[in-house]
Scaffold this motif. Structure first.
Motif, PDB file in Angstrom:
ATOM      1  N   TYR A  34       4.907  -8.801  -6.977  1.00  0.00           N
ATOM      2  CA  TYR A  34       3.995  -8.760  -5.838  1.00  0.00           C
ATOM      3  C   TYR A  34       3.676  -7.339  -5.375  1.00  0.00           C
ATOM      4  CZ  TYR A  34       1.703  -9.784  -1.471  1.00  0.00           C
ATOM      5  OH  TYR A  34       0.798  -9.826  -0.457  1.00  0.00           O
ATOM      6  N   PRO A  35       4.678  -6.471  -5.179  1.00  0.00           N
ATOM      7  CA  PRO A  35       4.316  -5.114  -4.744  1.00  0.00           C
ATOM      8  C   PRO A  35       3.523  -4.335  -5.789  1.00  0.00           C
ATOM      9  CG  PRO A  35       6.698  -5.306  -5.009  1.00  0.00           C
ATOM     10  CD  PRO A  35       6.118  -6.666  -5.186  1.00  0.00           C
ATOM     11  N   ILE A  36       3.779  -4.585  -7.051  1.00  0.00           N
ATOM     12  CA  ILE A  36       3.014  -3.895  -8.092  1.00  0.00           C
ATOM     13  C   ILE A  36       1.575  -4.404  -8.102  1.00  0.00           C
ATOM     14  CG2 ILE A  36       2.779  -3.604 -10.589  1.00  0.00           C
ATOM     15  CD1 ILE A  36       5.893  -3.479 -10.606  1.00  0.00           C
ATOM     16  N   TRP A  37       1.396  -5.702  -7.973  1.00  0.00           N
ATOM     17  CA  TRP A  37       0.056  -6.300  -7.918  1.00  0.00           C
ATOM     18  C   TRP A  37      -0.737  -5.729  -6.746  1.00  0.00           C
ATOM     19  CZ3 TRP A  37      -1.301 -10.381  -4.247  1.00  0.00           C
ATOM     20  CH2 TRP A  37      -2.548 -10.975  -4.494  1.00  0.00           C
ATOM     21  N   THR A  38      -0.121  -5.702  -5.577  1.00  0.00           N
ATOM     22  CA  THR A  38      -0.836  -5.170  -4.420  1.00  0.00           C
ATOM     23  C   THR A  38      -1.063  -3.665  -4.549  1.00  0.00           C
ATOM     24  OG1 THR A  38       1.219  -4.917  -3.164  1.00  0.00           O
ATOM     25  CG2 THR A  38      -0.026  -6.954  -2.835  1.00  0.00           C
ATOM     26  N   GLY A  39      -0.112  -2.969  -5.166  1.00  0.00           N
ATOM     27  CA  GLY A  39      -0.275  -1.532  -5.370  1.00  0.00           C
ATOM     28  C   GLY A  39      -1.420  -1.198  -6.298  1.00  0.00           C
ATOM     29  N   VAL A  89      -1.883   8.109  -1.475  1.00  0.00           N
ATOM     30  CA  VAL A  89      -2.347   7.306  -2.616  1.00  0.00           C
ATOM     31  C   VAL A  89      -1.548   7.697  -3.860  1.00  0.00           C
ATOM     32  CG1 VAL A  89      -4.301   6.827  -4.149  1.00  0.00           C
ATOM     33  CG2 VAL A  89      -4.653   6.905  -1.670  1.00  0.00           C
ATOM     34  N   ALA A  90      -1.318   8.991  -4.046  1.00  0.00           N
ATOM     35  CA  ALA A  90      -0.510   9.458  -5.186  1.00  0.00           C
ATOM     36  C   ALA A  90       0.912   8.935  -5.080  1.00  0.00           C
ATOM     37  CB  ALA A  90      -0.525  10.985  -5.248  1.00  0.00           C
ATOM     38  N   LEU A  91       1.470   8.925  -3.879  1.00  0.00           N
ATOM     39  CA  LEU A  91       2.817   8.383  -3.693  1.00  0.00           C
ATOM     40  C   LEU A  91       2.869   6.893  -4.025  1.00  0.00           C
ATOM     41  CD1 LEU A  91       3.930  10.210  -0.429  1.00  0.00           C
ATOM     42  CD2 LEU A  91       4.851  10.534  -2.742  1.00  0.00           C
ATOM     43  N   LEU A  92       1.815   6.182  -3.674  1.00  0.00           N
ATOM     44  CA  LEU A  92       1.737   4.762  -4.022  1.00  0.00           C
ATOM     45  C   LEU A  92       1.738   4.579  -5.531  1.00  0.00           C
ATOM     46  CD1 LEU A  92       1.475   1.840  -3.114  1.00  0.00           C
ATOM     47  CD2 LEU A  92      -0.965   2.212  -2.827  1.00  0.00           C
ATOM     48  N   LEU A  93       0.954   5.374  -6.222  1.00  0.00           N
ATOM     49  CA  LEU A  93       0.918   5.316  -7.685  1.00  0.00           C
ATOM     50  C   LEU A  93       2.276   5.675  -8.279  1.00  0.00           C
ATOM     51  CD1 LEU A  93      -0.835   4.801 -10.158  1.00  0.00           C
ATOM     52  CD2 LEU A  93      -1.551   7.184 -10.051  1.00  0.00           C
ATOM     53  N   ILE A  94       2.898   6.708  -7.765  1.00  0.00           N
ATOM     54  CA  ILE A  94       4.233   7.087  -8.230  1.00  0.00           C
ATOM     55  C   ILE A  94       5.226   5.954  -7.981  1.00  0.00           C
ATOM     56  CG2 ILE A  94       6.182   8.648  -7.741  1.00  0.00           C
ATOM     57  CD1 ILE A  94       3.987  10.835  -7.214  1.00  0.00           C
ATOM     58  N   SER A  95       5.102   5.275  -6.856  1.00  0.00           N
ATOM     59  CA  SER A  95       5.986   4.150  -6.544  1.00  0.00           C
ATOM     60  C   SER A  95       5.810   3.007  -7.533  1.00  0.00           C
ATOM     61  CB  SER A  95       5.734   3.655  -5.121  1.00  0.00           C
ATOM     62  OG  SER A  95       6.027   4.654  -4.192  1.00  0.00           O
ATOM     63  N   ILE A  96       4.567   2.699  -7.884  1.00  0.00           N
ATOM     64  CA  ILE A  96       4.310   1.628  -8.859  1.00  0.00           C
ATOM     65  C   ILE A  96       4.963   1.984 -10.189  1.00  0.00           C
ATOM     66  CG2 ILE A  96       2.520   0.461 -10.209  1.00  0.00           C
ATOM     67  CD1 ILE A  96       0.653   0.925  -7.752  1.00  0.00           C
ATOM     68  N   ILE A 103       9.533   1.659 -14.204  1.00  0.00           N
ATOM     69  CA  ILE A 103      10.563   2.363 -14.961  1.00  0.00           C
ATOM     70  C   ILE A 103      11.963   1.881 -14.587  1.00  0.00           C
ATOM     71  CG2 ILE A 103      11.657   4.625 -15.295  1.00  0.00           C
ATOM     72  CD1 ILE A 103       8.809   5.830 -15.039  1.00  0.00           C
ATOM     73  N   SER A 104      12.205   1.684 -13.316  1.00  0.00           N
ATOM     74  CA  SER A 104      13.547   1.355 -12.867  1.00  0.00           C
ATOM     75  C   SER A 104      13.893  -0.124 -12.989  1.00  0.00           C
ATOM     76  CB  SER A 104      13.730   1.800 -11.418  1.00  0.00           C
ATOM     77  OG  SER A 104      12.901   1.054 -10.563  1.00  0.00           O
ATOM     78  N   SER A 105      12.896  -0.989 -13.200  1.00  0.00           N
ATOM     79  CA  SER A 105      13.162  -2.424 -13.216  1.00  0.00           C
ATOM     80  C   SER A 105      13.789  -2.912 -14.516  1.00  0.00           C
ATOM     81  CB  SER A 105      11.873  -3.212 -12.955  1.00  0.00           C
ATOM     82  OG  SER A 105      11.019  -3.123 -14.078  1.00  0.00           O
ATOM     83  N   GLY A 106      13.535  -2.214 -15.589  1.00  0.00           N
ATOM     84  CA  GLY A 106      14.068  -2.653 -16.883  1.00  0.00           C
ATOM     85  C   GLY A 106      13.355  -3.870 -17.460  1.00  0.00           C
ATOM     86  N   ASN A 107      12.281  -4.303 -16.841  1.00  0.00           N
ATOM     87  CA  ASN A 107      11.516  -5.461 -17.349  1.00  0.00           C
ATOM     88  C   ASN A 107      10.393  -5.014 -18.235  1.00  0.00           C
ATOM     89  OD1 ASN A 107      12.939  -7.528 -16.125  1.00  0.00           O
ATOM     90  ND2 ASN A 107      11.812  -7.327 -14.230  1.00  0.00           N
TER      91      ASN A 107
END
Length: 106
Positions: free
Chosen positions: A59-64, A90-97, A102-106
């Motif tokens: 969900y957060p990736i979709w909204t991002g 906006v750049a921070l949002l992209l970095i967060s996505i 990267i950190s999810s391992g999925n």
């Protein structure tokens, strides 16, 4: 493949938000129809992704994706003006996505 579905869902998030703007409050029927189709496809691909991956990631990736894409479309197509500080966020949002991916391992 889950991430592909999620990216497609995010792209359709941008499509429906853009066509909703172009529908002028749903007064232009063709863009209203495109909005409904885009919304349906966005939800459809999100539902497929959420079936196979945690909702807390999807969900957060979709909204991002939708948010960053809509910002870019707003600037490019509609001439929206953003402050430099807004671009930082906006750049921070992209970095967060990217960080979530990267950190999810999925």
């Amino acid at each position: 493949m889950n991430w592909i579905y999620l990216i497609i869902a995010g792209i359709f998030e941008v499509v429906w938000s853009t066509t909703m703007k172009l529908s002028h409050g749903f007064t232009k029927i063709s863009f209203t129809i495109y909005t409904i189709i885009g919304l349906f496809l966005s939800m459809f691909f999100l539902a497929i992704a959420v079936k196979r991956m945690p909702m807390s990631l999807a969900y957060p990736i979709w909204t991002g994706i939708g948010a960053v894409g809509s910002v870019i479309i707003g600037v490019v197509l509609f001439g929206d003006k953003l402050s430099p500080l807004t671009w930082v966020f906006v750049a921070l949002l992209l970095i967060s996505i990217i960080g979530i991916k990267i950190s999810s391992g999925n």
